[in-house]
Motif scaffolding. Sequence first.
Motif, mmCIF file in Angstrom:
data_model
loop_
_atom_site.group_PDB
_atom_site.id
_atom_site.type_symbol
_atom_site.label_atom_id
_atom_site.label_comp_id
_atom_site.label_asym_id
_atom_site.label_seq_id
_atom_site.Cartn_x
_atom_site.Cartn_y
_atom_site.Cartn_z
ATOM 1 N N ARG A 24 0.834 -1.210 0.000
ATOM 2 C CA ARG A 24 0.000 0.000 0.000
ATOM 3 C C ARG A 24 0.868 1.258 0.000
ATOM 4 O O ARG A 24 0.577 2.242 -0.682
ATOM 5 C CB ARG A 24 -0.924 -0.005 1.236
ATOM 6 N N SER A 226 -4.098 -5.362 -6.578
ATOM 7 C CA SER A 226 -4.448 -4.879 -5.243
ATOM 8 C C SER A 226 -3.156 -4.618 -4.473
ATOM 9 O O SER A 226 -2.113 -5.236 -4.747
ATOM 10 C CB SER A 226 -5.302 -5.912 -4.505
ATOM 11 N N PRO A 228 -2.299 -4.511 -0.696
ATOM 12 C CA PRO A 228 -2.754 -4.647 0.693
ATOM 13 C C PRO A 228 -1.898 -3.879 1.698
ATOM 14 O O PRO A 228 -0.706 -3.654 1.471
ATOM 15 C CB PRO A 228 -2.665 -6.161 0.948
ATOM 16 N N ASP A 231 0.759 -6.303 7.282
ATOM 17 C CA ASP A 231 0.285 -6.902 8.538
ATOM 18 C C ASP A 231 1.150 -6.448 9.713
ATOM 19 O O ASP A 231 0.765 -6.593 10.858
ATOM 20 C CB ASP A 231 0.375 -8.440 8.460
#
Length: 279
Positions: A24, A226, A228, A231
């Motif tokens: 991202r 995409s 993401p 995490d």
Amino acid sequence: MKTQPFQLTTLSQSSLQDYVDCARRFKLRYLDRLSYPAIETEPTLENEKHQQEGEYFHRLVQQHLIGIPAEQIARFANTTNLQRWWENFQNSKDLKNLTGSKKLLGLSPEATLSAPLGKYRLLAKYDLIAVENGKATIYDWKTYRKRPRNEWLSARLQTRVYRALLVNAGAHLNNGKLFEPEQIEMIYWFADFPDDPACFPYTSAQFKRDWDLLVKLSEEITSASSYPLTDDRQKCAFCTYRSYCERGVRAGDIEQAEAEMEAEELFDVNFEQIGEIAF
Ligand code: SF4
């Protein structure tokens, strides 16, 4: 009116590192081209000053390597940090071939190399490439406040990109012949730890591993649909985009950043940001 997405044409160690750290962040920085909406670390002023001094130090060294006498440079080392870094640079036994009376001839400060990588060009700006007796040494100056672990540096995309790209794009520095990986070494020299540089020689097996990884990353970036969020929420504390991701407002603390080390990358010097100094 709908805006066209930005067409990315080049990749660098920084953009690849961002992609690996957080897809991202890569999208926000390199595809959406968003400027910095939040500060990265606290205390802000002190960190900004350190970063500016780091940029200035790079410029001083570059000017010296292209021929400005040390005495003249010393006058511009006019803060406590700059003075100490400059003295360390001049007195470093590991750099004596660069600065002493037996100065090497094959010095290329601020060299830019590039090579095709998938549908992109891979681009790198080096602090210095020194070639002597068929051996090429890549130097990178770091003004980190803490000496990073070699294992951490070894895994960084910078270490992998800089050496691999010199193999593929450095023929003009080697009489028109591509360097063998075994002819290449990368040295991180730390302005505050002048006697403890991190040295990374290279092998053909490492080169193959690195280039395969770079090709794979470029293919992933080409086909990505995409991006993401990472995490690893620790990365968000020092990320300028955290308000976009709703991952907090307050900046990470520099002491915590130093404890984790990787956040020191935030203070790395990017040549495009360095202005000229009149000597
Ligand atoms: S705030 Fe976190 S998730 Fe968002 S771009 Fe930064 S690192 Fe990635």
